[in-house]
Design a protein around this motif. Structure first.
Motif, mmCIF file in Angstrom:
data_model
loop_
_atom_site.group_PDB
_atom_site.id
_atom_site.type_symbol
_atom_site.label_atom_id
_atom_site.label_comp_id
_atom_site.label_asym_id
_atom_site.label_seq_id
_atom_site.Cartn_x
_atom_site.Cartn_y
_atom_site.Cartn_z
ATOM 1 N N MET A 191 0.836 -1.197 0.000
ATOM 2 C CA MET A 191 0.000 0.000 0.000
ATOM 3 C C MET A 191 0.880 1.259 0.000
ATOM 4 O O MET A 191 0.620 2.211 -0.737
ATOM 5 C CB MET A 191 -0.905 -0.008 1.234
ATOM 6 C CG MET A 191 -1.876 1.137 1.277
ATOM 7 S SD MET A 191 -2.920 1.081 2.738
ATOM 8 C CE MET A 191 -1.710 1.100 4.037
ATOM 9 N N LEU A 192 1.958 1.251 0.793
ATOM 10 C CA LEU A 192 2.866 2.406 0.836
ATOM 11 C C LEU A 192 3.595 2.581 -0.501
ATOM 12 O O LEU A 192 3.919 3.702 -0.891
ATOM 13 C CB LEU A 192 3.886 2.249 1.964
ATOM 14 C CG LEU A 192 3.343 2.339 3.388
ATOM 15 C CD1 LEU A 192 4.449 2.078 4.395
ATOM 16 C CD2 LEU A 192 2.691 3.684 3.632
ATOM 17 N N ALA A 193 3.838 1.485 -1.189
ATOM 18 C CA ALA A 193 4.516 1.575 -2.483
ATOM 19 C C ALA A 193 3.652 2.303 -3.504
ATOM 20 O O ALA A 193 4.171 2.931 -4.430
ATOM 21 C CB ALA A 193 4.861 0.180 -2.993
ATOM 22 N N SER A 194 2.342 2.257 -3.325
ATOM 23 C CA SER A 194 1.456 2.945 -4.267
ATOM 24 C C SER A 194 1.162 4.382 -3.840
ATOM 25 O O SER A 194 0.507 5.111 -4.570
ATOM 26 C CB SER A 194 0.154 2.164 -4.432
ATOM 27 O OG SER A 194 -0.532 2.103 -3.207
ATOM 28 N N GLY A 195 1.635 4.796 -2.690
ATOM 29 C CA GLY A 195 1.433 6.174 -2.236
ATOM 30 C C GLY A 195 1.466 6.254 -0.718
ATOM 31 O O GLY A 195 1.555 5.246 -0.022
ATOM 32 N N ALA A 196 1.393 7.474 -0.191
ATOM 33 C CA ALA A 196 1.462 7.697 1.251
ATOM 34 C C ALA A 196 0.225 7.158 1.953
ATOM 35 O O ALA A 196 -0.840 7.050 1.370
ATOM 36 C CB ALA A 196 1.614 9.181 1.531
ATOM 37 N N SER A 197 0.397 6.805 3.221
ATOM 38 C CA SER A 197 -0.711 6.307 4.027
ATOM 39 C C SER A 197 -0.615 6.929 5.409
ATOM 40 O O SER A 197 0.471 7.253 5.880
ATOM 41 C CB SER A 197 -0.648 4.789 4.127
ATOM 42 O OG SER A 197 -1.619 4.320 5.031
ATOM 43 N N GLU A 198 -1.755 7.071 6.074
ATOM 44 C CA GLU A 198 -1.752 7.650 7.408
ATOM 45 C C GLU A 198 -1.696 6.590 8.494
ATOM 46 O O GLU A 198 -1.671 6.916 9.667
ATOM 47 C CB GLU A 198 -3.003 8.521 7.601
ATOM 48 C CG GLU A 198 -2.968 9.762 6.748
ATOM 49 C CD GLU A 198 -4.108 10.704 7.081
ATOM 50 O OE1 GLU A 198 -4.800 10.501 8.081
ATOM 51 O OE2 GLU A 198 -4.299 11.651 6.313
ATOM 52 N N TRP A 199 -1.661 5.336 8.149
ATOM 53 C CA TRP A 199 -1.630 4.307 9.175
ATOM 54 C C TRP A 199 -0.717 3.155 8.772
ATOM 55 O O TRP A 199 -0.387 2.969 7.610
ATOM 56 C CB TRP A 199 -3.029 3.792 9.472
ATOM 57 C CG TRP A 199 -3.712 3.195 8.263
ATOM 58 C CD1 TRP A 199 -4.381 3.874 7.300
ATOM 59 C CD2 TRP A 199 -3.733 1.824 7.892
ATOM 60 N NE1 TRP A 199 -4.849 3.028 6.340
ATOM 61 C CE2 TRP A 199 -4.465 1.744 6.677
ATOM 62 C CE3 TRP A 199 -3.232 0.654 8.434
ATOM 63 C CZ2 TRP A 199 -4.691 0.547 6.014
ATOM 64 C CZ3 TRP A 199 -3.468 -0.533 7.778
ATOM 65 C CH2 TRP A 199 -4.190 -0.583 6.583
ATOM 66 N N GLY A 200 -0.297 2.382 9.758
ATOM 67 C CA GLY A 200 0.380 1.114 9.523
ATOM 68 C C GLY A 200 1.865 1.150 9.280
ATOM 69 O O GLY A 200 2.426 0.140 8.880
ATOM 70 N N GLY A 201 2.549 2.246 9.528
ATOM 71 C CA GLY A 201 3.963 2.272 9.176
ATOM 72 C C GLY A 201 4.935 2.044 10.305
ATOM 73 O O GLY A 201 6.122 1.879 10.067
#
Length: 192
Positions: free
Chosen positions: A28-38
């Motif tokens: 999911m992070l590879a396809s763009g930024a995320s606000e959770w799970g990192g």
């Protein structure tokens, strides 16, 4: 160098362990930024927090360079459906092109070798015919006089090392067609 990644994977031998949910989050992070799970990926150096554009007290997670490389490995292992890394695809394409070129070079070398073997055989036969003609000419001009048998006959008595023809049944014309005139350069030869 990514210090967190290096620290995580080289504590003994190189080792990287990811759960299915971490692989999913990384994809999911590879396809763009995320606000959770990192957070769990941050400890491994695969994701990094940056300030969110929405507010000062929020962060968004981005994949790191090491995470991007790992995504390519995960794709090769069949653990993710995200797109294949362009560099890995290019390396595979180039390796295939090199293998094809190497096979073509081997084929052309083999056919060229065959052509040289055929040429050498014809030169030997030509030299033998010249010897025989010389013997017949001397015998015609001077009846009863001739060359010694070892000089008059074919040179098969003398041990001779010749090229082995890998395509003995293939005519020279077909070889030239297969090789192509621009790829076949005949070396200078002198007949003894």
């Amino acid at each position: 160098m990514n210090a967190r990644f290096s620290e995580y994977v080289t504590s003994g031998a190189f080792n990287m362990t990811l759960t299915r949910s971490q692989i999913s989050t990384l994809a999911m992070l590879a396809s763009g930024a995320s606000e959770w799970g990192g957070a769990s990926l941050e400890r491994k150096g695969l994701a990094a927090p940056i300030a969110s554009q929405l507010s000062d007290d929020r962060v968004e997670w981005r994949i790191t360079g090491a995470g991007t490389i790992l995504m390519a490995l995960l794709f090769e292992a069949g653990l993710t459906n995200s797109g294949r890394d362009a560099a890995a695809a290019e390396v595979d394409r180039l390796n295939l092109a090199i293998a094809t070129a190497n096979q073509t070079v081997r084929d052309v070398r083999k056919k060229t070798w065959s052509m040289h073997a055929k040429l050498e055989k014809v030169e030997i036969e030509n030299a033998n015919l010249k010897r025989r003609l010389t013997a017949l000419e001397i015998e015609r001009k001077h009846p009863g006089v001739g060359l010694k048998p070892e000089f008059a006959g074919p040179a098969e008595l003398a041990p001779m090392i010749t090229l082995r023809d890998p395509f003995p049944d293939l005519p020279a014309g077909e070889l030239l067609d297969a090789i192509g005139p621009e790829e076949f350069s005949q070396p200078e030869r002198t007949i003894p």
